[in-house]
Write a protein that holds these residues in place. Structure first.
Motif, PDB file in Angstrom:
ATOM      1  N   GLU A  68      -0.515   8.057   3.527  1.00 49.86           N
ATOM      2  CA  GLU A  68       0.415   6.913   4.609  1.00 49.86           C
ATOM      3  C   GLU A  68       1.318   7.723   5.439  1.00 49.86           C
ATOM      4  OE1 GLU A  68       0.557   6.997   1.366  1.00 49.86           O
ATOM      5  OE2 GLU A  68       2.490   6.755   0.348  1.00 49.86           O
ATOM      6  N   PRO A 126      -5.946   8.097  -0.528  1.00 48.61           N
ATOM      7  CA  PRO A 126      -5.662   7.192  -1.465  1.00 48.61           C
ATOM      8  C   PRO A 126      -6.798   6.738  -2.267  1.00 48.61           C
ATOM      9  CG  PRO A 126      -5.895   6.003   0.577  1.00 48.61           C
ATOM     10  CD  PRO A 126      -5.947   7.349   0.863  1.00 48.61           C
ATOM     11  N   GLN A 137      -9.445   4.484  -4.120  1.00 50.05           N
ATOM     12  CA  GLN A 137      -9.927   3.259  -3.643  1.00 50.05           C
ATOM     13  C   GLN A 137     -10.645   2.435  -4.684  1.00 50.05           C
ATOM     14  OE1 GLN A 137     -11.561   3.319   0.048  1.00 50.05           O
ATOM     15  NE2 GLN A 137     -11.066   5.145   0.839  1.00 50.05           N
ATOM     16  N   ARG A 192     -11.740  -0.521  -0.634  1.00 52.03           N
ATOM     17  CA  ARG A 192     -10.747  -0.652   0.113  1.00 52.03           C
ATOM     18  C   ARG A 192      -9.665   0.024  -0.813  1.00 52.03           C
ATOM     19  NH1 ARG A 192      -7.726  -3.901  -3.259  1.00 52.03           N
ATOM     20  NH2 ARG A 192      -8.485  -5.662  -4.283  1.00 52.03           N
ATOM     21  N   LYS A 193      -8.601   0.292  -0.041  1.00 56.93           N
ATOM     22  CA  LYS A 193      -7.399   1.098  -0.941  1.00 56.93           C
ATOM     23  C   LYS A 193      -6.753   0.324  -2.008  1.00 56.93           C
ATOM     24  CE  LYS A 193      -3.187   2.733   0.818  1.00 56.93           C
ATOM     25  NZ  LYS A 193      -2.381   3.101   2.214  1.00 56.93           N
ATOM     26  N   SER A 209      -4.405  -1.735  -4.137  1.00 58.12           N
ATOM     27  CA  SER A 209      -3.317  -2.439  -3.358  1.00 58.12           C
ATOM     28  C   SER A 209      -2.146  -2.756  -4.553  1.00 58.12           C
ATOM     29  CB  SER A 209      -3.602  -3.404  -2.624  1.00 58.12           C
ATOM     30  OG  SER A 209      -2.864  -4.471  -2.812  1.00 58.12           O
ATOM     31  N   GLY A 248     -11.290   9.271   0.089  1.00 56.62           N
ATOM     32  CA  GLY A 248     -10.531   8.368  -1.001  1.00 56.62           C
ATOM     33  C   GLY A 248     -11.451   8.344  -2.394  1.00 56.62           C
TER      34      GLY A 248
END
Ligand code: GLU
Length: 553
Positions: free
Chosen positions: A256, A283, A285, A293-294, A296, A356
């Protein structure tokens, strides 16, 4: 424009050490060729992301593999986001995972290392000294724009289809004269300090990222805030000063921050300082609806490192799992060297998974099953107890009152046996697996037992239970125990195994030896599947065994 000493004193106050005095306190480190100095720099927000432990592990390995230094720096200049006790939580989490830093805070008032303080809020004067220096050199300027003005500017920029931000012709305070600045100060206007970026957005620059290789970026032209109105620096500025003074050689951090890289390099360049090598870690995943997706912080409980503690994954397992995510050949290393730890493996930054790595609980569970299988009953008991003390008071009490019985239960298929059980993978799931050993938890009714054994007629099940009750001798060895079951089965119309049934299509078998054993298993455990039944009966003891055999009587 360079400002006079008087104006700078008015802006920043006096009594602050000079840059030269500070630099003298932070001599360059005496590093041997190849030694790396890394740091993690978490903000104490009360939440520790799995990705932060991942980055910490990578930073720790890179430093220690090279015989270098691994630091912890607490970045707490954003007082709005700070959570009480969060720094202690980070320190404890690192200790729990065995990620030992050589320099950093130990608690509120103690630290190790000669390049501290390692908590940014304790370095206020250091940042202020450099800010004063920058103002005097014309590298920074005070900005008196109010929040409303900034917001209005942003709106205009977006409306006009431009890039939002304080830059170029939008940087209203960039060219204030010394008189205007003093007039604003006379009027008591609040201000922040901004960096006067020398960059041009249209210029493309190439930066070498140690994880991702060469990357191209537009040059930074944003006059970012480097000191807020509370006279605390922003992250960008604080990281520059700290990584410079602390002699960081490698900044390995979450991606990020990749977009901040041109700015960070530029900040080092305007000072004529050597920037550290930067590496941006992709990141972790997860797969959701077949899309990656990352992980979260908001949506996924497993993003929080506390999740693994609560579920009861051993810390070694989490670390080994993260090592696997970092370098996929770690798995081969572990297979080839089962008694070695991750400390014997050389982690390579170039081999990090740049798209990732995917969080895979099946893999995590397998690593955990293998690890738990290496523990003796005593060790497993001790670890489970530690876990229960923290997360499950009822279990702790049960362990306190039945400690010897508990150890016997945990010893089933463990230690010197042919086949070590490999079904335990997290402490929170152990008790549900073994609770049938406890009479207050074992509530099998005759109907439930019969429905689990519906492959046999009810009378046959009852006959097996009744007859076995007379055959049962708690002193039998395992061989004797099994011979009895087999003999009884064969004498009463059961086949040796399924093969025998197929071989003799004309014979009417009632089932197999294994069906007979399953009747006993269900009566003892309430399940058709369990670890070694003989051991279970030994641990249950004659009183419970007899009582359970009588369920259908
Ligand atoms: N304080 C930043 C964070 O919370 C650290 C970024 C860096 O490592 O440079 O992520």
């Amino acid at each position: 424009m360079a400002l006079s000493d008087e104006t700078v004193d008015r802006l920043m106050g006096t009594g602050i050490p000079t840059v030269a005095e500070i630099e003298a306190k932070y001599p360059p480190r005496n590093l041997k060729e190849g030694q790396c100095v890394t740091r993690i720099a978490p903000s104490p927000t009360g939440f520790m992301h799995l990705g932060s432990v991942y980055a910490a592990l990578i930073s720790e390995r890179v430093a220690h593999q090279s015989g270098g230094v691994f630091m912890l720096r607490i970045e707490d200049t954003d007082t709005k986001r700070e959570v009480e006790g969060a720094a202690e939580f980070i320190i404890k989490a690192l200790a729990d995972f065995g990620l030992k830093f050589d320099e950093g805070p130990l608690n509120d008032h103690e630290e190790v290392g000669n390049y501290g303080p390692y908590v940014q809020s304790k370095r206020r004067e250091i940042y202020q000294a450099y800010i004063k220096d920058w103002l005097k050199k014309g590298l920074a300027y005070p900005c008196f724009c109010s929040e409303d003005e900034i917001n209005a500017m942003r709106e205009r920029q977006t409306k006009a289809g431009g890039r939002p931000g304080y830059y170029g012709m939008w940087a209203k305070c960039r060219n204030l004269t010394e008189e205007q600045i003093n007039a604003n100060l006379d009027a008591g206007k609040p201000f922040v300090i901004r960096f006067k970026s020398p960059g041009k957005y249209i210029n493309k620059i190439a930066i070498e990222d140690v994880c991702r290789g060469k990357r191209f970026f537009p040059e930074n032209d944003l006059d970012i805030v480097i000191m807020k109105s509370d006279k605390l620096p922003t992250y960008h500025f604080a990281h520059l000063i700290d990584d410079h003074l602390m002699g960081t050689t490698h900044v390995l951090r979450g991606d990020e921050w990749l977009s901040s890289l041109p700015l960070h390099i530029q900040l080092f360049q305007v000072m004529g300082w050597n920037p550290p090598k930067y590496g941006h870690i992709a990141p972790i995943q997860k797969l959701e609806d077949e899309a990656r997706r990352k992980l979260s912080k908001r949506k996924d409980p497993e993003a929080n490192i506390a999740f693994y503690g609560e579920k009861g994954y051993p810390k070694e397992v989490v670390i080994d799992y993260l090592m696997n995510l970092a370098n996929s050949d770690f798995e081969d290393f572990k297979r080839d060297n089962p008694t070695k730890t991750y400390l014997n493996f050389e982690l390579k930054i170039e081999r990090l998974n740049n798209s990732g790595p995917l969080l895979d609980f099946v893999k995590l569970e397998n690593i955990s099953k293998e690890f738990m299988a290496t523990l003796s009953a005593e060790e497993l008991y001790a670890r489970l107890y530690e876990w229960a003390k923290k997360y499950d008071a009822a279990l702790k009490q049960k362990m306190d009152t039945n400690s010897a019985y508990f150890k016997q239960i945990l010893n089933i298929e463990r230690g010197n046996c042919e086949r070590v059980r490999k079904d335990f993978y997290m402490f929170s799931a152990i008790y549900p697996e073994i609770k049938y050993f406890f009479d207050d938890e074992f509530s099998l009714s005759a109907e439930e037992a019969l429905s689990q054994l519906a492959n046999l007629p009810k009378e046959d099940v009852k006959f097996i239970a009744d007859t076995y009750l007379n055959l049962y001798n708690p002193n039998d060895t395992k061989d004797e125990w099994f011979a009895k079951i087999k003999e009884f089965a064969l004498a009463n119309g059961y086949a040796k195994n399924a093969k025998e049934i197929t071989k003799n299509p004309d014979v009417k078998y009632k089932g197999t030896v294994s069906d007979v054993a399953t009747v006993l298993r269900v009566l003892m455990t309430g399940r058709r599947e369990s670890p070694d039944l003989y051991s279970i009966m030994q641990v249950l003891g004659p009183e419970r065994v007899v009582q359970r055999l009588k369920l259908l009587a």
